[in-house]
Enzyme design. Structure first.
Site, PDB file in Angstrom:
ATOM      1  CG  ASN A  49      -3.356  -1.063 -13.186  1.00 57.29           C
ATOM      2  OD1 ASN A  49      -3.258  -1.276 -11.769  1.00 57.29           O
ATOM      3  ND2 ASN A  49      -2.790  -2.108 -14.014  1.00 57.29           N
TER       4      ASN A  49
ATOM      5  CG  ASN B 221       2.011   3.014  -5.617  1.00 55.22           C
ATOM      6  OD1 ASN B 221       2.492   4.133  -6.204  1.00 55.22           O
ATOM      7  ND2 ASN B 221       2.599   1.779  -5.853  1.00 55.22           N
TER       8      ASN B 221
ATOM      9  CG  LEU C 242      -2.023  -8.445  -6.606  1.00 57.01           C
ATOM     10  CD1 LEU C 242      -1.092  -9.142  -5.816  1.00 57.01           C
ATOM     11  CD2 LEU C 242      -1.329  -7.863  -8.048  1.00 57.01           C
TER      12      LEU C 242
ATOM     13  CB  ILE D  26     -11.226  -4.850 -12.750  1.00 59.36           C
ATOM     14  CG1 ILE D  26     -10.178  -4.537 -12.088  1.00 59.36           C
ATOM     15  CG2 ILE D  26     -12.589  -3.960 -12.680  1.00 59.36           C
ATOM     16  CD1 ILE D  26     -10.362  -4.290 -10.578  1.00 59.36           C
TER      17      ILE D  26
ATOM     18  N   GLY E 142       0.856  -1.363  -0.070  1.00 61.78           N
ATOM     19  CA  GLY E 142       0.211   0.133  -0.160  1.00 61.78           C
ATOM     20  C   GLY E 142       0.801   1.348  -0.109  1.00 61.78           C
TER      21      GLY E 142
ATOM     22  CG  HIS F  93       2.104  -3.333 -15.248  1.00 61.72           C
ATOM     23  ND1 HIS F  93       1.405  -4.436 -14.766  1.00 61.72           N
ATOM     24  CD2 HIS F  93       3.140  -3.660 -15.992  1.00 61.72           C
ATOM     25  CE1 HIS F  93       2.372  -5.326 -15.166  1.00 61.72           C
ATOM     26  NE2 HIS F  93       3.312  -4.963 -15.807  1.00 61.72           N
TER      27      HIS F  93
ATOM     28  CG  ASP G 214      -1.359  -5.603 -17.300  1.00 63.81           C
ATOM     29  OD1 ASP G 214      -1.834  -4.886 -16.254  1.00 63.81           O
ATOM     30  OD2 ASP G 214      -0.707  -6.686 -16.952  1.00 63.81           O
TER      31      ASP G 214
HETATM   32  C1  GAR Z   1       3.427  -1.472  -7.352  1.00 67.01           C
HETATM   33  O1  GAR Z   1       4.874  -1.495  -7.787  1.00 67.01           O
HETATM   34  C2  GAR Z   1       2.520  -1.489  -8.410  1.00 67.01           C
HETATM   35  O2  GAR Z   1       3.049  -0.872  -9.733  1.00 67.01           O
HETATM   36  C3  GAR Z   1       2.160  -3.066  -8.694  1.00 67.01           C
HETATM   37  O3  GAR Z   1       2.391  -3.487  -7.473  1.00 67.01           O
HETATM   38  C4  GAR Z   1       3.273  -2.797  -6.589  1.00 67.01           C
HETATM   39  C5  GAR Z   1       2.284  -2.384  -5.404  1.00 67.01           C
HETATM   40  O4  GAR Z   1       3.229  -1.700  -4.384  1.00 67.01           O
HETATM   41  N1  GAR Z   1       1.189  -3.388  -9.559  1.00 67.01           N
HETATM   42  C6  GAR Z   1       1.214  -4.366 -10.463  1.00 67.01           C
HETATM   43  O5  GAR Z   1       2.115  -5.229 -10.303  1.00 67.01           O
HETATM   44  C7  GAR Z   1      -0.047  -4.672 -11.088  1.00 67.01           C
HETATM   45  N2  GAR Z   1      -0.005  -5.490 -12.059  1.00 67.01           N
HETATM   46  P1  GAR Z   1       2.349  -1.117  -3.101  1.00 67.01           P
HETATM   47  O6  GAR Z   1       1.491  -2.087  -2.643  1.00 67.01           O
HETATM   48  O7  GAR Z   1       3.490  -0.591  -1.971  1.00 67.01           O
HETATM   49  O8  GAR Z   1       1.879   0.229  -3.615  1.00 67.01           O
END
Ligand code: GAR
Length: 189
Positions: free
Chosen positions: A103, A14, A86, A89, A12, A105, A146
């Site tokens: 999203n 982000n 993950l 949707i 979390g 990525h 994606d």
């Molecule tokens: C982030 O790096 C995001 O880009 C990635 O998961 C991480 C979550 O980090 N998303 C994906 O891989 C989606 N396919 P966080 O929970 O610390 O925000």
């Protein structure tokens, strides 16, 4: 002011950065809800600390159109941000929020996207392939995994000395410095 729901499954970072950027300031949006599918995820603790309501969901709730749209309506959600979420949707949600669901990525899509490509797995593949650069992609969510319209990309160099952890750290830094501002730009348009 647009009301944002962040969907997240993991640590979390982000979700926290986006909330810090928007909440309590006069900005184009406000994080009004965090939706999570793992009760033990770091994002749940962060949400509590940030005073943002959390909705814990599972596969059955996600499949229940009435429940999910009701939840988002109850919190008056205008815009949905996937930040390390993950679960797939469902199409009813994509239809309902068509131009208002994005999203992030952790690669330069279309490279290293698609099923099974998330988080650490992406960086492992990038390093194993000896890529000279990688980055982040912020895109609209469409029915294709994606595959939605790309709104923003930023790059970093990958050197042979860099480990998977190094790449991951740099990518998180890149996400922190761009994701909130990109969301703000979209909301202001
Ligand atoms: C982030 O790096 C995001 O880009 C990635 O998961 C991480 C979550 O980090 N998303 C994906 O891989 C989606 N396919 P966080 O929970 O610390 O925000």
């Amino acid at each position: 002011m647009k009301r944002i729901a962040i969907f997240a499954s993991g640590n979390g970072t982000n979700a926290e950065n986006i909330t810090h950027h928007f909440n309590g300031k006069e900005k184009a949006g406000e994080v009004a809800l965090i939706v999570c599918n793992r009760s033990g995820a770091g994002v749940v603790e962060r949400a509590k600390r940030l005073n943002v309501p959390v909705a814990l969901i599972d596969k059955n709730k996600m499949a229940d159109k009435e429940y999910m749209l009701g939840l988002l309506e109850e919190h008056n959600i205008d815009f949905v941000v996937l930040a390390g979420f993950l679960m797939m949707i469902p199409s009813y949600l994509i239809e309902e929020y068509r131009d208002s669901i994005i999203n992030i990525h952790p690669s330069l899509l279309p490279a290293y996207g698609g099923k099974g490509m998330y988080g650490r797995h992406v960086h492992e593949a990038v390093v194993a392939a000896g890529e000279k650069e990688t980055g982040i992609t912020i895109h609209r969510v469409s029915e294709e995994c994606d595959g939605g319209e790309i709104l923003f990309q930023a790059k970093i160099s990958v050197t042979p000395e860099m480990s998977v952890e190094d790449v991951e750290k740099e990518i998180h830094r890149l996400e922190a410095s761009h994701f909130p501002a990109v969301i703000e730009r979209i909301l202001s348009n």
